[in-house]
Motif scaffolding. Structure first.
Motif, PDB file in Angstrom:
ATOM      1  N   PHE A   1     -57.802 -45.694 -29.055  1.00  0.00           N
ATOM      2  CA  PHE A   1     -56.927 -44.568 -29.333  1.00  0.00           C
ATOM      3  C   PHE A   1     -56.898 -43.595 -28.170  1.00  0.00           C
ATOM      4  N   ILE A   2     -57.249 -44.037 -26.983  1.00  0.00           N
ATOM      5  CA  ILE A   2     -57.125 -43.204 -25.799  1.00  0.00           C
ATOM      6  C   ILE A   2     -55.835 -43.610 -25.107  1.00  0.00           C
ATOM      7  N   MET A   3     -54.946 -42.651 -24.958  1.00  0.00           N
ATOM      8  CA  MET A   3     -53.633 -42.938 -24.397  1.00  0.00           C
ATOM      9  C   MET A   3     -53.473 -42.244 -23.054  1.00  0.00           C
ATOM     10  N   GLU A   4     -52.487 -42.661 -22.294  1.00  0.00           N
ATOM     11  CA  GLU A   4     -52.126 -41.984 -21.053  1.00  0.00           C
ATOM     12  C   GLU A   4     -50.884 -41.154 -21.326  1.00  0.00           C
ATOM     13  N   LYS A   5     -50.985 -39.851 -21.076  1.00  0.00           N
ATOM     14  CA  LYS A   5     -49.869 -38.929 -21.294  1.00  0.00           C
ATOM     15  C   LYS A   5     -49.851 -37.897 -20.182  1.00  0.00           C
ATOM     16  N   GLU A   6     -48.667 -37.436 -19.825  1.00  0.00           N
ATOM     17  CA  GLU A   6     -48.527 -36.328 -18.882  1.00  0.00           C
ATOM     18  C   GLU A   6     -48.573 -35.040 -19.699  1.00  0.00           C
ATOM     19  N   LEU A   7     -49.719 -34.355 -19.678  1.00  0.00           N
ATOM     20  CA  LEU A   7     -49.888 -33.141 -20.470  1.00  0.00           C
ATOM     21  C   LEU A   7     -49.502 -31.879 -19.713  1.00  0.00           C
ATOM     22  N   TYR A   8     -49.447 -31.969 -18.391  1.00  0.00           N
ATOM     23  CA  TYR A   8     -49.201 -30.786 -17.573  1.00  0.00           C
ATOM     24  C   TYR A   8     -47.926 -30.948 -16.771  1.00  0.00           C
ATOM     25  N   GLY A   9     -47.275 -29.827 -16.474  1.00  0.00           N
ATOM     26  CA  GLY A   9     -46.084 -29.846 -15.636  1.00  0.00           C
ATOM     27  C   GLY A   9     -44.914 -29.155 -16.307  1.00  0.00           C
TER      28      GLY A   9
ATOM     29  N   TRP B   1     -44.609 -30.137 -27.825  1.00  0.00           N
ATOM     30  CA  TRP B   1     -43.862 -30.808 -28.895  1.00  0.00           C
ATOM     31  C   TRP B   1     -43.078 -32.010 -28.386  1.00  0.00           C
ATOM     32  N   ASP B   2     -42.940 -32.148 -27.053  1.00  0.00           N
ATOM     33  CA  ASP B   2     -42.265 -33.310 -26.483  1.00  0.00           C
ATOM     34  C   ASP B   2     -43.246 -34.389 -26.021  1.00  0.00           C
ATOM     35  N   VAL B   3     -44.511 -34.023 -25.836  1.00  0.00           N
ATOM     36  CA  VAL B   3     -45.502 -34.952 -25.286  1.00  0.00           C
ATOM     37  C   VAL B   3     -45.888 -36.021 -26.299  1.00  0.00           C
ATOM     38  N   PHE B   4     -46.114 -35.634 -27.537  1.00  0.00           N
ATOM     39  CA  PHE B   4     -46.577 -36.563 -28.561  1.00  0.00           C
ATOM     40  C   PHE B   4     -45.430 -36.931 -29.489  1.00  0.00           C
ATOM     41  N   SER B   5     -45.463 -38.149 -29.996  1.00  0.00           N
ATOM     42  CA  SER B   5     -44.380 -38.610 -30.860  1.00  0.00           C
ATOM     43  C   SER B   5     -44.937 -39.277 -32.109  1.00  0.00           C
ATOM     44  N   ASP B   6     -44.047 -39.562 -33.038  1.00  0.00           N
ATOM     45  CA  ASP B   6     -44.442 -40.220 -34.284  1.00  0.00           C
ATOM     46  C   ASP B   6     -44.887 -41.658 -34.067  1.00  0.00           C
TER      47      ASP B   6
ATOM     48  N   LEU C   1     -54.631 -34.231 -13.482  1.00  0.00           N
ATOM     49  CA  LEU C   1     -54.801 -32.788 -13.362  1.00  0.00           C
ATOM     50  C   LEU C   1     -54.166 -32.295 -12.075  1.00  0.00           C
ATOM     51  N   SER C   2     -53.714 -31.069 -12.107  1.00  0.00           N
ATOM     52  CA  SER C   2     -53.143 -30.427 -10.931  1.00  0.00           C
ATOM     53  C   SER C   2     -54.001 -29.205 -10.624  1.00  0.00           C
ATOM     54  N   LYS C   3     -54.624 -29.208  -9.455  1.00  0.00           N
ATOM     55  CA  LYS C   3     -55.515 -28.104  -9.101  1.00  0.00           C
ATOM     56  C   LYS C   3     -54.754 -26.967  -8.436  1.00  0.00           C
ATOM     57  N   ILE C   4     -55.090 -25.743  -8.837  1.00  0.00           N
ATOM     58  CA  ILE C   4     -54.550 -24.531  -8.221  1.00  0.00           C
ATOM     59  C   ILE C   4     -55.401 -24.186  -7.005  1.00  0.00           C
ATOM     60  N   SER C   5     -56.704 -24.373  -7.154  1.00  0.00           N
ATOM     61  CA  SER C   5     -57.676 -24.122  -6.093  1.00  0.00           C
ATOM     62  C   SER C   5     -58.815 -25.119  -6.306  1.00  0.00           C
ATOM     63  N   PRO C   6     -59.798 -25.151  -5.408  1.00  0.00           N
ATOM     64  CA  PRO C   6     -60.892 -26.114  -5.601  1.00  0.00           C
ATOM     65  C   PRO C   6     -61.622 -25.982  -6.942  1.00  0.00           C
ATOM     66  N   LYS C   7     -61.595 -24.793  -7.550  1.00  0.00           N
ATOM     67  CA  LYS C   7     -62.322 -24.588  -8.802  1.00  0.00           C
ATOM     68  C   LYS C   7     -61.425 -24.378 -10.016  1.00  0.00           C
ATOM     69  N   ARG C   8     -60.118 -24.281  -9.817  1.00  0.00           N
ATOM     70  CA  ARG C   8     -59.221 -23.983 -10.938  1.00  0.00           C
ATOM     71  C   ARG C   8     -58.179 -25.072 -11.123  1.00  0.00           C
TER      72      ARG C   8
ATOM     73  N   LYS D   1     -50.491 -25.431 -16.958  1.00  0.00           N
ATOM     74  CA  LYS D   1     -49.097 -25.203 -17.332  1.00  0.00           C
ATOM     75  C   LYS D   1     -48.543 -26.439 -18.026  1.00  0.00           C
ATOM     76  N   ALA D   2     -47.908 -26.197 -19.161  1.00  0.00           N
ATOM     77  CA  ALA D   2     -47.313 -27.283 -19.940  1.00  0.00           C
ATOM     78  C   ALA D   2     -45.931 -26.837 -20.388  1.00  0.00           C
ATOM     79  N   GLY D   3     -44.919 -27.178 -19.615  1.00  0.00           N
ATOM     80  CA  GLY D   3     -43.561 -26.773 -19.960  1.00  0.00           C
ATOM     81  C   GLY D   3     -43.443 -25.266 -19.959  1.00  0.00           C
ATOM     82  N   CYS D   4     -43.113 -24.697 -21.114  1.00  0.00           N
ATOM     83  CA  CYS D   4     -42.918 -23.251 -21.203  1.00  0.00           C
ATOM     84  C   CYS D   4     -44.188 -22.514 -21.627  1.00  0.00           C
ATOM     85  N   GLY D   5     -45.326 -23.202 -21.664  1.00  0.00           N
ATOM     86  CA  GLY D   5     -46.567 -22.560 -22.093  1.00  0.00           C
ATOM     87  C   GLY D   5     -47.759 -23.083 -21.323  1.00  0.00           C
ATOM     88  N   LEU D   6     -48.934 -22.925 -21.923  1.00  0.00           N
ATOM     89  CA  LEU D   6     -50.188 -23.361 -21.316  1.00  0.00           C
ATOM     90  C   LEU D   6     -51.037 -24.072 -22.352  1.00  0.00           C
TER      91      LEU D   6
END
Length: 114
Positions: A37-45, A51-56, A84-91, A95-100
């Motif tokens: 039950f481990i899937m590959e999904k683009e969670l960030y960007g 609500w668009d990432v996961f489906s029925d 993952l997308s790094k902002i800096s070496p530690k962060r 960001k996920a669409g219109c939220g976080l």
């Protein structure tokens, strides 16, 4: 996508160590993963609204429980590989669409029991 049905009573509840040893390390070395039950999904960007990432058609169920006071609770435990997308070496950018996505915990140490 064909639905993966687990045997009645089975719960996929691996420990952190099991996730690293049997899933993440295999994934990191390009080995095929066991059916799970481990899937590959683009969670960030910009196009990753939650609500668009996961489906029925994704292979998990939402577990709804009621306590003695008939209070409804929903348990969703989802295991996902994502880039993952790094902002800096530690962060990390969450960001996920219109939220976080909320980072609820900080880094935790997972020790190898062997």
């Amino acid at each position: 996508m064909r639905e993966f049905i687990m045997p009645l009573g089975y719960r996929f509840e691996p420990t952190d160590e099991e996730l690293i040893r049997f899933y993440l390390s295999e994934k990191a070395f390009g080995q095929p993963l066991p059916r799970s039950f481990i899937m590959e999904k683009e969670l960030y960007g910009d196009n990753a609204n939650p609500w668009d990432v996961f489906s029925d058609t994704d292979p998990w169920k939402t577990e709804t429980k009621f306590d003695e006071n008939e209070t409804k609770s929903i348990k969703n435990t989802i295991f996902v590989f994502t880039k993952l997308s790094k902002i800096s070496p530690k962060r990390i950018s969450r960001k996920a669409g219109c939220g976080l996505w909320d980072g609820q915990t900080g880094a935790i140490t997972i020790n190898d029991s062997q």
